[in-house]
Design a protein around this motif. Structure first.
Motif, PDB file in Angstrom:
ATOM      1  N   HIS A 102      39.670   2.407 136.306  1.00  0.00           N
ATOM      2  CA  HIS A 102      40.501   2.896 137.400  1.00  0.00           C
ATOM      3  C   HIS A 102      40.864   1.660 138.204  1.00  0.00           C
ATOM      4  N   GLY A 103      42.058   1.134 137.996  1.00  0.00           N
ATOM      5  CA  GLY A 103      42.379  -0.190 138.478  1.00  0.00           C
ATOM      6  C   GLY A 103      41.519  -1.179 137.714  1.00  0.00           C
ATOM      7  N   ASP A 104      40.752  -1.986 138.435  1.00  0.00           N
ATOM      8  CA  ASP A 104      39.858  -2.956 137.803  1.00  0.00           C
ATOM      9  C   ASP A 104      38.434  -2.432 137.678  1.00  0.00           C
ATOM     10  N   MET A 105      38.212  -1.221 138.116  1.00  0.00           N
ATOM     11  CA  MET A 105      36.851  -0.700 138.172  1.00  0.00           C
ATOM     12  C   MET A 105      36.530   0.094 136.911  1.00  0.00           C
ATOM     13  N   PHE A 106      35.460  -0.326 136.231  1.00  0.00           N
ATOM     14  CA  PHE A 106      34.939   0.408 135.074  1.00  0.00           C
ATOM     15  C   PHE A 106      34.062   1.527 135.605  1.00  0.00           C
ATOM     16  N   ARG A 107      34.390   2.728 135.240  1.00  0.00           N
ATOM     17  CA  ARG A 107      33.638   3.869 135.751  1.00  0.00           C
ATOM     18  C   ARG A 107      33.010   4.613 134.580  1.00  0.00           C
ATOM     19  N   PHE A 108      31.688   4.705 134.628  1.00  0.00           N
ATOM     20  CA  PHE A 108      30.954   5.325 133.543  1.00  0.00           C
ATOM     21  C   PHE A 108      29.727   6.000 134.094  1.00  0.00           C
ATOM     22  N   PRO A 109      29.438   7.247 133.708  1.00  0.00           N
ATOM     23  CA  PRO A 109      30.303   8.093 132.893  1.00  0.00           C
ATOM     24  C   PRO A 109      31.429   8.685 133.725  1.00  0.00           C
ATOM     25  N   PRO A 110      32.494   9.087 133.077  1.00  0.00           N
ATOM     26  CA  PRO A 110      33.586   9.708 133.818  1.00  0.00           C
ATOM     27  C   PRO A 110      33.190  11.074 134.365  1.00  0.00           C
ATOM     28  N   ALA A 111      33.871  11.489 135.418  1.00  0.00           N
ATOM     29  CA  ALA A 111      33.713  12.862 135.872  1.00  0.00           C
ATOM     30  C   ALA A 111      34.411  13.780 134.881  1.00  0.00           C
ATOM     31  N   SER A 112      33.962  15.014 134.830  1.00  0.00           N
ATOM     32  CA  SER A 112      34.499  15.937 133.830  1.00  0.00           C
ATOM     33  C   SER A 112      36.001  16.112 133.938  1.00  0.00           C
ATOM     34  N   ASP A 113      36.522  16.059 135.159  1.00  0.00           N
ATOM     35  CA  ASP A 113      37.959  16.297 135.337  1.00  0.00           C
ATOM     36  C   ASP A 113      38.793  15.056 135.032  1.00  0.00           C
ATOM     37  N   GLU A 114      38.160  13.972 134.619  1.00  0.00           N
ATOM     38  CA  GLU A 114      38.907  12.757 134.299  1.00  0.00           C
ATOM     39  C   GLU A 114      39.310  12.690 132.828  1.00  0.00           C
ATOM     40  N   TYR A 115      38.805  13.634 132.036  1.00  0.00           N
ATOM     41  CA  TYR A 115      39.138  13.607 130.617  1.00  0.00           C
ATOM     42  C   TYR A 115      40.585  14.057 130.428  1.00  0.00           C
ATOM     43  N   ARG A 116      41.351  13.167 129.823  1.00  0.00           N
ATOM     44  CA  ARG A 116      42.792  13.358 129.746  1.00  0.00           C
ATOM     45  C   ARG A 116      43.238  13.965 128.414  1.00  0.00           C
ATOM     46  N   PHE A 117      42.552  13.593 127.360  1.00  0.00           N
ATOM     47  CA  PHE A 117      42.968  14.054 126.037  1.00  0.00           C
ATOM     48  C   PHE A 117      41.833  14.844 125.396  1.00  0.00           C
ATOM     49  N   TRP A 118      42.211  15.887 124.663  1.00  0.00           N
ATOM     50  CA  TRP A 118      41.229  16.769 124.036  1.00  0.00           C
ATOM     51  C   TRP A 118      41.600  17.054 122.594  1.00  0.00           C
ATOM     52  N   GLY A 119      40.575  17.194 121.767  1.00  0.00           N
ATOM     53  CA  GLY A 119      40.781  17.640 120.405  1.00  0.00           C
ATOM     54  C   GLY A 119      40.888  19.154 120.353  1.00  0.00           C
ATOM     55  N   GLN A 120      41.152  19.645 119.149  1.00  0.00           N
ATOM     56  CA  GLN A 120      41.342  21.083 118.984  1.00  0.00           C
ATOM     57  C   GLN A 120      40.024  21.833 118.826  1.00  0.00           C
ATOM     58  N   GLY A 121      38.971  21.101 118.589  1.00  0.00           N
ATOM     59  CA  GLY A 121      37.651  21.711 118.482  1.00  0.00           C
ATOM     60  C   GLY A 121      37.221  21.920 117.047  1.00  0.00           C
ATOM     61  N   ALA A 122      35.931  21.880 116.834  1.00  0.00           N
ATOM     62  CA  ALA A 122      35.342  22.131 115.513  1.00  0.00           C
ATOM     63  C   ALA A 122      34.217  23.148 115.673  1.00  0.00           C
ATOM     64  N   GLN A 123      34.285  24.189 114.881  1.00  0.00           N
ATOM     65  CA  GLN A 123      33.259  25.239 114.961  1.00  0.00           C
ATOM     66  C   GLN A 123      31.989  24.793 114.250  1.00  0.00           C
ATOM     67  N   VAL A 124      30.880  24.938 114.940  1.00  0.00           N
ATOM     68  CA  VAL A 124      29.571  24.706 114.340  1.00  0.00           C
ATOM     69  C   VAL A 124      28.783  26.005 114.460  1.00  0.00           C
ATOM     70  N   THR A 125      28.316  26.497 113.352  1.00  0.00           N
ATOM     71  CA  THR A 125      27.541  27.728 113.331  1.00  0.00           C
ATOM     72  C   THR A 125      26.178  27.442 112.732  1.00  0.00           C
ATOM     73  N   VAL A 126      25.142  27.772 113.483  1.00  0.00           N
ATOM     74  CA  VAL A 126      23.782  27.545 113.015  1.00  0.00           C
ATOM     75  C   VAL A 126      23.166  28.893 112.687  1.00  0.00           C
ATOM     76  N   SER A 127      22.763  29.062 111.459  1.00  0.00           N
ATOM     77  CA  SER A 127      22.167  30.331 111.032  1.00  0.00           C
ATOM     78  C   SER A 127      20.657  30.258 111.180  1.00  0.00           C
ATOM     79  N   SER A 128      20.101  31.324 111.697  1.00  0.00           N
ATOM     80  CA  SER A 128      18.650  31.350 111.928  1.00  0.00           C
ATOM     81  C   SER A 128      17.921  32.019 110.773  1.00  0.00           C
TER      82      SER A 128
END
Length: 128
Positions: A102-128
């Protein structure tokens, strides 16, 4: 065009392991923090953790020691290795990208609302 494409989801037995990959394109990978989130139907999305291009990682407390995030800048890919899976890990898993600076400042970890790009998601199913 920005793209985050998750792969590797599927069905796994309880106690097993599964690895997810997220291939990124359309933005400067090194300038972003890459994260993994998951969402169970009917529940809020949860952040699992994130990784910087330098390899610095952050994990939410619930997943420390069981899940591992890694980044390969040469391949513009981030990985999520999940071990000792149980039925409660059944969810859609998303990768996301947030600006590292953010400018010259490295910010880690980002706040949740700072995530700009998202994938479509992958389903993971765990059978018991």
């Amino acid at each position: 065009e920005v793209q985050l494409v998750e792969s590797g989801g599927g069905l796994v037995q309880a106690g097993g392991s599964l690895g997810l990959s997220c291939s990124a394109s359309g933005f400067t990978f090194d300038a972003y923090i890459m994260a993994w989130f998951r969402q169970v139907p009917g529940k809020e999305r949860e952040e699992i953790g994130c990784v910087s291009s330098h390899g610095i990682t952050y994990y939410a407390e619930s997943w420390k020691g069981r899940f591992t995030i890694a980044s390969d800048a040469a391949r513009n890919t981030v990985y999520l290795q999940m071990n000792s899976l149980n039925a409660e890990d059944t969810a859609v898993y998303y990768c996301a990208a947030a600006p590292a600076y953010h400018g010259d400042m490295f910010r880690f970890p980002p706040a949740s609302d700072e995530y700009r790009f998202w994938g479509q998601g992958a389903q993971v199913t765990v059978s018991s």
